[in-house]
Design a protein around this motif. Structure first.
Motif, short mmCIF file in Angstrom:
data_model
loop_
_atom_site.label_atom_id
_atom_site.label_comp_id
_atom_site.label_asym_id
_atom_site.label_seq_id
_atom_site.Cartn_x
_atom_site.Cartn_y
_atom_site.Cartn_z
N HIS A 23 0.83 -1.19 0.00
CA HIS A 23 0.00 0.00 0.00
C HIS A 23 0.86 1.25 0.00
O HIS A 23 2.03 1.20 0.39
N THR A 24 0.24 2.37 -0.37
CA THR A 24 0.91 3.66 -0.20
C THR A 24 0.81 4.00 1.29
O THR A 24 0.15 3.30 2.06
N VAL A 25 1.42 5.09 1.69
CA VAL A 25 1.39 5.50 3.09
C VAL A 25 -0.04 5.74 3.56
O VAL A 25 -0.39 5.48 4.72
N THR A 26 -0.91 6.19 2.68
CA THR A 26 -2.30 6.47 3.05
C THR A 26 -3.19 5.24 3.00
O THR A 26 -4.37 5.32 3.31
N GLY A 27 -2.67 4.09 2.60
CA GLY A 27 -3.46 2.87 2.58
C GLY A 27 -4.04 2.50 1.23
O GLY A 27 -4.75 1.51 1.09
N LYS A 28 -3.74 3.32 0.20
CA LYS A 28 -4.25 2.99 -1.14
C LYS A 28 -3.49 1.78 -1.68
O LYS A 28 -2.28 1.66 -1.50
N PRO A 29 -4.20 0.87 -2.34
CA PRO A 29 -3.56 -0.37 -2.79
C PRO A 29 -2.60 -0.19 -3.95
O PRO A 29 -2.82 0.63 -4.83
N ARG A 30 -1.54 -0.96 -3.93
CA ARG A 30 -0.62 -1.07 -5.07
C ARG A 30 -0.79 -2.42 -5.75
O ARG A 30 -0.21 -2.65 -6.78
#
Length: 90
Positions: A23-30
Motif C-alpha cells: 500500500h501507499t502511506v495512506t493505505g491505497k492499494p498497489r
C-alpha cells in the motif's frame, strides 16, 4: 515467554489484507486485486490489550509501547539484559 502483538492490516469488510498486498502511506492499494487498507490492528498475547486504528504508524507505535511495558513488568529491562549478555572471563 515474551509477549507478542502482531500487526495486521484489514480491508473495509474486516478481512485480513495479505502481507503481499503493498500500500501507499495512506493505505491505497498497489496490488491490483486489493481494495485497500482500511485499518491496522494489533492484539497482544497477554489477552488484555488490543488496538484498531486507520493509521498503521500509530498502531505500530502503540504496539511497541505496550510490549515495552511487559518487559518492565517482567523485569527484562536493559540492566537485566546486559547482565545476561555479559561474557564471563575465565
Amino acid at each position: 515467554m515474551p509477549h507478542r502483538a502482531p500487526l495486521t492490516n484489514h480491508h473495509a469488510d474486516d478481512s485480513v489484507c495479505p502481507s503481499e498486498h503493498k500500500h501507499t502511506v495512506t493505505g491505497k492499494p498497489r496490488h491490483p486485486e486489493c481494495p485497500g487498507r482500511s485499518y491496522s490492528q494489533a492484539v497482544c498475547s497477554c489477552g488484555t490489550w488490543e488496538i484498531k486504528h486507520p493509521g498503521k504508524g500509530y498502531v505500530n507505535e502503540c504496539r511497541r509501547l505496550h510490549l515495552a511495558s511487559h518487559q518492565e513488568e517482567d523485569g527484562l529491562g536493559p540492566e537485566v539484559l546486559r547482565e545476561l549478555l555479559r561474557l564471563n572471563p575465565q
